[in-house]
Structures are given as C-alpha cells and as structure tokens.
Motif scaffolding. Sequence first.
Motif, PDB file in Angstrom:
ATOM      1  N   ALA A  39     -44.397  22.360 -25.170  1.00  0.00           N
ATOM      2  CA  ALA A  39     -43.954  21.377 -26.161  1.00  0.00           C
ATOM      3  C   ALA A  39     -45.072  20.965 -27.122  1.00  0.00           C
ATOM      4  O   ALA A  39     -44.884  21.023 -28.336  1.00  0.00           O
ATOM      5  N   PRO A  40     -46.261  20.582 -26.603  1.00  0.00           N
ATOM      6  CA  PRO A  40     -47.333  20.260 -27.552  1.00  0.00           C
ATOM      7  C   PRO A  40     -47.716  21.450 -28.423  1.00  0.00           C
ATOM      8  O   PRO A  40     -48.086  21.265 -29.586  1.00  0.00           O
ATOM      9  N   VAL A  41     -47.633  22.658 -27.862  1.00  0.00           N
ATOM     10  CA  VAL A  41     -48.003  23.830 -28.647  1.00  0.00           C
ATOM     11  C   VAL A  41     -47.002  24.064 -29.783  1.00  0.00           C
ATOM     12  O   VAL A  41     -47.389  24.398 -30.905  1.00  0.00           O
ATOM     13  N   VAL A  42     -45.729  23.867 -29.485  1.00  0.00           N
ATOM     14  CA  VAL A  42     -44.709  24.037 -30.535  1.00  0.00           C
ATOM     15  C   VAL A  42     -44.961  23.050 -31.672  1.00  0.00           C
ATOM     16  O   VAL A  42     -44.944  23.420 -32.853  1.00  0.00           O
ATOM     17  N   THR A  43     -45.259  21.799 -31.310  1.00  0.00           N
ATOM     18  CA  THR A  43     -45.575  20.805 -32.335  1.00  0.00           C
ATOM     19  C   THR A  43     -46.785  21.236 -33.148  1.00  0.00           C
ATOM     20  O   THR A  43     -46.787  21.175 -34.378  1.00  0.00           O
ATOM     21  N   PHE A  44     -47.791  21.704 -32.443  1.00  0.00           N
ATOM     22  CA  PHE A  44     -49.018  22.129 -33.116  1.00  0.00           C
ATOM     23  C   PHE A  44     -48.756  23.291 -34.067  1.00  0.00           C
ATOM     24  O   PHE A  44     -49.217  23.309 -35.203  1.00  0.00           O
ATOM     25  N   LEU A  45     -47.974  24.267 -33.583  1.00  0.00           N
ATOM     26  CA  LEU A  45     -47.683  25.440 -34.424  1.00  0.00           C
ATOM     27  C   LEU A  45     -46.907  25.036 -35.669  1.00  0.00           C
ATOM     28  O   LEU A  45     -47.123  25.588 -36.749  1.00  0.00           O
ATOM     29  N   ALA A  46     -46.009  24.055 -35.504  1.00  0.00           N
ATOM     30  CA  ALA A  46     -45.250  23.610 -36.674  1.00  0.00           C
ATOM     31  C   ALA A  46     -46.185  22.961 -37.690  1.00  0.00           C
ATOM     32  O   ALA A  46     -46.041  23.156 -38.903  1.00  0.00           O
ATOM     33  N   GLN A  47     -47.166  22.218 -37.184  1.00  0.00           N
ATOM     34  CA  GLN A  47     -48.121  21.623 -38.116  1.00  0.00           C
ATOM     35  C   GLN A  47     -48.971  22.693 -38.781  1.00  0.00           C
ATOM     36  O   GLN A  47     -49.423  22.532 -39.916  1.00  0.00           O
ATOM     37  N   THR A  48     -49.175  23.792 -38.051  1.00  0.00           N
ATOM     38  CA  THR A  48     -49.920  24.898 -38.626  1.00  0.00           C
ATOM     39  C   THR A  48     -49.216  25.443 -39.860  1.00  0.00           C
ATOM     40  O   THR A  48     -49.842  25.993 -40.755  1.00  0.00           O
ATOM     41  N   MET A  49     -47.883  25.300 -39.893  1.00  0.00           N
ATOM     42  CA  MET A  49     -47.141  25.795 -41.044  1.00  0.00           C
ATOM     43  C   MET A  49     -47.682  25.194 -42.342  1.00  0.00           C
ATOM     44  O   MET A  49     -47.799  25.868 -43.352  1.00  0.00           O
ATOM     45  N   ALA A  50     -48.040  23.910 -42.302  1.00  0.00           N
ATOM     46  CA  ALA A  50     -48.605  23.274 -43.484  1.00  0.00           C
ATOM     47  C   ALA A  50     -49.896  23.963 -43.901  1.00  0.00           C
ATOM     48  O   ALA A  50     -50.139  24.197 -45.093  1.00  0.00           O
ATOM     49  N   GLU A  51     -50.704  24.313 -42.897  1.00  0.00           N
ATOM     50  CA  GLU A  51     -51.977  24.955 -43.220  1.00  0.00           C
ATOM     51  C   GLU A  51     -51.774  26.385 -43.696  1.00  0.00           C
ATOM     52  O   GLU A  51     -52.522  26.878 -44.535  1.00  0.00           O
ATOM     53  N   ILE A  52     -50.762  27.045 -43.134  1.00  0.00           N
ATOM     54  CA  ILE A  52     -50.462  28.398 -43.593  1.00  0.00           C
ATOM     55  C   ILE A  52     -50.099  28.349 -45.072  1.00  0.00           C
ATOM     56  O   ILE A  52     -50.576  29.147 -45.884  1.00  0.00           O
ATOM     57  N   VAL A  53     -49.256  27.390 -45.423  1.00  0.00           N
ATOM     58  CA  VAL A  53     -48.835  27.259 -46.813  1.00  0.00           C
ATOM     59  C   VAL A  53     -50.042  26.998 -47.708  1.00  0.00           C
ATOM     60  O   VAL A  53     -50.214  27.625 -48.756  1.00  0.00           O
TER      61      VAL A  53
END
Lengths: 263, 267, 316
Positions: free
Chosen positions: C236-250
């Motif tokens: 669960a924390p990893v999924v949240t983290f990966l979603a936040q990574t989306m901002a950085e990917i962009v």
Amino acid sequence: MLEIRDLHVKFHSRDREAVAGVSLTIRDGEILGLVGESGSGKSVTAMSVAGLLPRSRCDYSGQILLDGRELLHIPRSELRKIQGREIGVVFQEPQSAMDPLMKIGPQVEEVLDIHEKLPKEERRRLALEALEAVELPDPEAVYGKYPHQLSGGMLQRAMIAAAIVIRPRLLLLDEPTTALDVTIQAQILELLKKLNAGSGVSMLFISHNLSVVRRLCGRVAVMQRGLLVEEGETDTVFHHPRHPYTQRLIAAIPTRERREEAP
Amino acid sequence: MRRKNGYLTAGLILAGLTAALILLGFFWTPYDPNAMSMDRTGPTLAHLMGTDNFGRDIFSRVMKGAGATASIALTTVAIGAVCGTAAGALTGYFGGIADEILMRINDALTAFPSVLLALVVISVLGPGKKLNVILALGLVFIPSFARITRTAFAALRDVNYVKSARLMGAGSGRILLVHILPNVMHVLLPALTIGFNNAVLAEASMSYLGIGVTPPDASLGYMLSEAQGMFGIAPWYAAGTGLAVVLMVFSAGLIGEGLQRRNGEGA
Amino acid sequence: MKYAAKKIAAMLLTMVVVSLLTFTAFSLISGDAAEIMLGTQVTPERLAALRSELGLDRPLPARYLSWLLGFFTGDLGMSLQYHQPVRELIAPKVLVTLCLSVLCFLLITAVSIPLGLWSASRSGEALDGARTVVNQLCMAVPSFFTGILLSWGFGIALKWFMPGSFPDLGEDFFGAVKYLFFAAVAIAIPRVAMTVRMLRGTILTEMQKDYVRTAISRGAPRRRVLYRHVLKNSLAPVVTFLAQTMAEIVAAGIVVEQVFVIPGLGRILVASISNRDYLVVQAIVVILAFWVVLANTAADIINQRIDPRLRLGGDA
C-alpha cells in the motif's frame, strides 16, 4: 516429552545473560506454568523452544529435546519442519500477531499449507473444525473475516485454532490472556483446559500472573533474573513456597482472589 | 545512539570540497571561463576537464557554472524553508480555518510536478531572468516545507514541556522559536538536503530548457545544453558539467542519508 | 464502491481547484493576450474590440466557467503563435507524452519492486553500505544528463534509434516505443533508486512486526514470509509512492523530451512559454496536473482493494 537442559542465552546487546542455565521438563499432556516478571527470561526460554531466537544476535548453549530430538542447534531448514508442526505458538497480542491483510481462514490454514499436502477443501474443513473447537460462534463467517473485524477475545480464539489445527505435540502460550479483559481471560483459560483434556496436547503457559497460572496449570516453574528459582506441583508451590521470590509473588496476589480461586 | 556515521562524514567532506571549489571560483579560475582560443583538447594537466569547441577551459566554466547553480539553489531553498516553515509552524500550532484553507491549497499544489509549477510561475513572471528563476523555484518549494513542519509543529503543540512553558507564561512566539523549533530540526535538516537537491536539479532542468538562467550567468543546466551540441567533438564538456551536478547532489544526498540514519530512520 | 465514489468526488474537487489556480494565475497576465496578438503599435479601440472578441472583458468567474466548459468539449481556443486551434495542436502530442509516462511508470515498477525486495533481504550484510552509496549516486544523476549520454551512446554511436526522427505512433508503433524506451530509462533511473530505497525501508519496518514472528513460528520459510505476508503489507505505501512518482515522471518528461527531441507536450510547452502563448501553456499545465491527480486517485482506489481496513462501511 520436552526437556530443556542447562539453557543459556545471552544477547549481544546486553551484558547479563537473559537465560542463565535453565533446566525444565514438560511431561506428556501436562500444562506447565512458567512464571516470572518481565525480564526474568521466561519469554526468552519459550522463544528458544519455539525456534524464534535471533540466532545471529545472541549466544546460546544447552539442549532442547523434543521427544529426544535436539532443537537448539539444528539447522534452520530442519527447525522449520518442527515449528508449527510439532510446536504451536500463541502470542500475547492477537491484533498484531495476525497478518492484518489476510482473512482468518487462510491464517488458520497456513500451518497446514506449510507442512501438509492437503487438498484445498480438506484444509478448509480442518480449519472450520478448529474454529469450532475453540468455540467461536459461526465458524463459517469467522473464516471469511479480516482480523480487524473481530474482537480481541475472538481473535485469540482464532490464534489458538491456527496453532492447534495441525494437532501439534506442544502448545507454547506466551501470555495469551494478558491483553484481554478479565471475563474473556477466564473464558480463554477454560477453553485451554478443555483442549488439553480433550486432545492431550502438552502446554507451556507463560505468565507474569501467578493466579492465572494457578487456575490452569498442574505444575509451575518460577523464574527470576534468568534462573529457575522454584519448580513443583502448583498446590505445593502455592501453599509452601520455598524461595523468598515466590513468596513475594504470592503475597502480591490480592487476598480475596487468593481465597476465591483456591481449587 | 550516536554511532559512527560514515555517510554524514563522507557527505560533509565531499560537500566541503565542492563548496571550496565553488567559493574559489567566485574569485579565481584557472582561465577566463569565456576566453576563446584555437586549441581544443581533451582533459590534460593544463586543462583538467579539457576545452570546448571554442577553446574555452571547461574546468573554469564548471567552477563558475556550479557557483551560479549552487547560489540559486541555496537562495531558493532558503526562501522555501523560511516561508514554508513559518507557514507550517503557524498553521500547525494554531490550527483553525487558516490551517484548513492553506492545507487544501497545498493539496492542490501537490498535483503540479515541481518543475511544471516552476514553469508556470516563470511563464507568468517572464522567462530568462535570474531573479524570476529564484522566485519561481522558491515559491515551488514553500508547500513541501510547510507540509513537513506543519505536521511536526502540530505534533508538539500539546506535549508536556510546551504546556509547561505556556503555563510559565511564555508567549507564542517564544514557544514556537525556543521550545518547538529546535525539536523540529531533526526533520527539517534532512528536508533541507532533499530540498537543495531538488533545487539544483530543477534549476539545471530549467536552464537546460533555456527558460532558466541564460548567459552571461551561465549555470550548469545551460552549459549541459551547450555540451549536448558539442558531444560528438568534445564529450568531456558534458562529462565535466554532468559530473559537477552529480557531485553536488550526491554529497547533499549523503548528508541527508546520514542525518536520517542519525534519527534512526531507514536503518 | 462507496470508497471509490468518495475518492473520485475528491479527485474532481482537486481538479477544479487545480484548474482554477492555473486559470487565475494565467488570467493575471492574459489580459496581455490581445496586446501580444496586436503588438505595441495599436489603437485602444482595436485593443478593446479584440478583447471583447476574445471574451477578455468578462469577469473572471464567467471566463473560467466558459473555459472549463471548453476544456471538456475540446474547445481550448486558438494558439497565438501557431494560429491553429489549441486542441489540434496538442492532441497528437498528448498521446506521445502519455505513452512516455506510462512506459516509464511500468519500467520503474517492474525494476524497483524486485530490486527493493533484494535490497531488503540483503540488509545488514557486508555490502549494505555500498548498496546505499550506489542508490544515492543513482538519485544524483539528473535525467537529462543520462538522456544526453543515452541518446549519444544508443542513438548516434550504436544507431539503435535515430535521435531527432521520432516515428509516428500510428504508423510505426514499435519503432516509437523503442525510441521512447531510452527516454524512459533516463527518467526512470533516479526514480527507481528512490523507490528501492523506500521499499527497502518499508519492508524492513514490516519485518519487525509481530505477524512476521507468527508466520515464522508456523515454520514458514523465508520466501513465504516475504512474499505472502511482508510484501503484501508493504504494497500500500509503495502504491502511494509510485503514484506520486507519476508527478516526477511528468516533470522529468518535460526536460527529457527536449533531450531526445520527442514531439510531446513538454516540447511544445517549453516553446509556448518562450513565446508567451498562454492558452497553450494553460491547457497543457491543466492536462498534466489532471493526469497526476488521476494517478493519485487510482492509487487510493487500488490501496483500498489491498487493505480491507480502508473499506469503509464494511461488515465490521
């Protein structure tokens, strides 16, 4: 059936030995109480039997014999075949001892899944039987619930079910009722008594509470600062404690309780 | 508790060396960073990182460029940290409606990736000016600092030593600065190193895109975009410049890691 | 279902706030839009006429509402620079950027989860410190620098792709994906390092929990403990983290598109900022922000699937 011979355990992070030469025997079908305050080494003794010592972070010596088979020094892979299969463990706080993301059913079945090749339906049947044996109302429903959906008492019953489902030889109970309130505590003790009488499983019951031990155990051993200071029939120890520490422990029990709960 | 912390030591040494070279660069560089000549060479003893297409000494350029990048990053983080901590401290300590509103805006701002937000601010303020870059990045870093300190201040609002200070008649300002702030430092310091790294990378990105700092104040980002064009003939230009960015971020990262381990996180 | 609906409602609210913020920010300057179109040598009458033609004379809330309506019906106005509807201008580029970020996201997920598990299971061993240093080093390398190296190494030197000639997604999908792959690697490296670090920390924390001891006491082998219990609880924390990574990917994508000459939103965004082509900038900013909000909401909904404790209104 279980014999502990001269067990020593010393954690690298501590100066003093947690267990400083304990020898103890559990006979077939008996419930042995192991009493002492926190830090007395009773839990470490139990963890040694359960194979849960962090081997890389402590020094240990002595022997732990289960039906003559040495457990303390055998390789992990051998130990794993005994853990759960021959020795079941019930921990203090069922809320944290259960995997929060796994339903009760699979957790009860886990030990079967690890040790025995059984078809799924058979595992399920045994799990439901165990849930029934620990007197949980509506085992079918409990089977499909998550830990956070059950009360502490029900969870502890489920933990016991998970430990006995495979019919181990020995049940280690590490303060199993400490986290529960008094009425639930009494019910769990009754249940343990019944299970012991019904299946003849031996139990090592660890507690800091002498009056609880008295209600359940035939024999009791008292530990203090890593040493076994007294051992004997519960009644004898209770009425004629020899060691001053035991005397103090008994004196600490409220009088009313002492009188009422005398067998 | 305070075990030997290799990360912190190594990070401080690296950061110290880098800072020394940057400071030196403000007063003296081996060559004039903009002086052109006919000789283009790879790294030699005379030109540690070689020279570019125009014969300019890359090491001197990197010293200057790193200075520009580092000073922008530090100013930016300072703006973000001071404003963010102030906002976080006040909202965290006092709570109330202002807290609610600020946190909602904060939530919405997290939807903007940092560089994107900086680009928006830049395009509003006008691209290509150093001051605007600093303002844009500074604004961008306020929310993250506000979020971190708000949590920390809110957590300490009702602890006993703060309560007793209040009973002894300490004013809110004194409580915030003297009693709570020092106890928030352990979360603030690692956040500063992470903020610095993000600022270096964001500044370099924007200058690389040509909307950050532009010549004559060339920063490492702009130099990398120059270097990309010369990669075929003078790959050492990109290598030297890239290395400088990596060194800055890496040393700050090590310091951050060390600080976090000292706090007992991430063992 | 209730939970998902709540999250989606929250997402829509955030999107409104995000677009309102963006719109207001650009409205502060887009009063100049008419001036930019006409240049400085212009009569006030001409300017006023164009203003009312563009709807700039209406109050802000009215302009926001009509713009938002336009956003969802695909009418984003005209680009000042290209004299072309913004929609036509950015529609093909949205797909390219979307492909890049999805590719990058998959790459990060596929690489960092096994690496994180490996790193956690080797914790405390001799090379633990070395792994941490490599991790910090990977986080320190800016994506566009890696991008420069990759585009020269694999593009110019090895000729695995031709930097500067991006194949059309529709005509040569695999060629385009191959091209994007290298850009995705450049973006992914530091984020993989961050995710591994985060996952390692989470796993090590979970390993200390009581339920792990319970599983071991049942004789569960290490792998079973890790995969059946710890990994699931760390997810669960990893999924949240990966979603936040989306901002950085962009964010990194904007720069890396420039490095690899990828005709995506990032490139036209940068060009439009330089040209003060605000309607284009505004549209792209809002699209990218929506994409990030969407990723975060998806993560919340996935987490609720993973963790039954988040299921509100359950049969507790």
